[in-house]
Design a protein around this motif. Sequence first.
Motif, PDB file in Angstrom:
ATOM      1  N   ASN A 135      -1.958   3.985   5.709  1.00  0.00           N
ATOM      2  CA  ASN A 135      -1.237   2.539   6.464  1.00  0.00           C
ATOM      3  C   ASN A 135      -1.861   2.572   7.986  1.00  0.00           C
ATOM      4  O   ASN A 135      -2.356   1.499   8.139  1.00  0.00           O
TER       5      ASN A 135
ATOM      6  N   ALA B  17      -5.572   1.519   7.178  1.00  0.00           N
ATOM      7  CA  ALA B  17      -5.817   0.316   6.772  1.00  0.00           C
ATOM      8  C   ALA B  17      -5.706  -0.637   7.701  1.00  0.00           C
ATOM      9  O   ALA B  17      -6.490  -1.907   7.877  1.00  0.00           O
TER      10      ALA B  17
ATOM     11  N   LEU C  37       0.803  -1.166   0.101  1.00  0.00           N
ATOM     12  CA  LEU C  37      -0.165   0.043  -0.155  1.00  0.00           C
ATOM     13  C   LEU C  37       0.911   1.270   0.063  1.00  0.00           C
ATOM     14  O   LEU C  37       0.663   2.040  -0.708  1.00  0.00           O
TER      15      LEU C  37
END
Length: 247
Positions: A67, A70, A36
């Motif tokens: 991040n 997520a 990512l």
Amino acid sequence: MRLKKSRKSAFSGLLWWSLLRHKFYIPVFVIVQLILSMAIIYGFSFITNASNELERSFLCTGATTMNIVAVTCVLSPQIVSESKQSGVLDYQQTLPINRVGILLSDLIIWGGVALPGILVCLVIGAMSFHLDIFTGILEILSLLFVITSLIFLGFAIAYLFPANMMTLMTQLIMMGGLLFSPIIYPADRLPRWMGAFYNFLPFVPVSEIIRSSLFHLTPFNLRNYFIVFIWGCIGFLVSLYVITKRK
């Protein structure tokens, strides 16, 4: 004294058991964070043609923020919801440990999962765009603060909603964060009303905290900390209410 020692031992056992349960998820999630980070830092730099320092700084800090989001509000709710559906939570509630201990054990696990990917993302972004990273005590505390607040928010999503609704909520958070919220681009590109709306959600304030604390790109703003703190408290209280509620 003996009771206190017994509770401490029970919490340590719960923490170790949780770590063993998630041992296969941890390396996978770290890899997902790395992918990512690379996608946002390098992929979006091609799409948006980030040519000036401001745009590149948003990609770097935005990748770090995404991040965190997520792991805390997308991945962790899915695993916690799976534990709830499979009866793991019911088993944890039978253990001689208070309900706050259940939340704290998961908090430590998911906080640990989030840190490696975040640190690597910071290093990659700083090296790619030549940004300075500041790692003083206040900066580290700010990072731990946003991780903790968003983890509690993710727990609330997992505990409060059924599995199918929880999946929809987490996907909306991820898509909204990547496509619409001013995390990887300046807020002045959005209509004023939309920018104001996002400022009352926790994700844009988290990105501003990252920019001001770890990179010193913007001045300190107590309002961002207050909003993130309020959302974290809501997440903690909702999670605690759900896991203490009798069926």
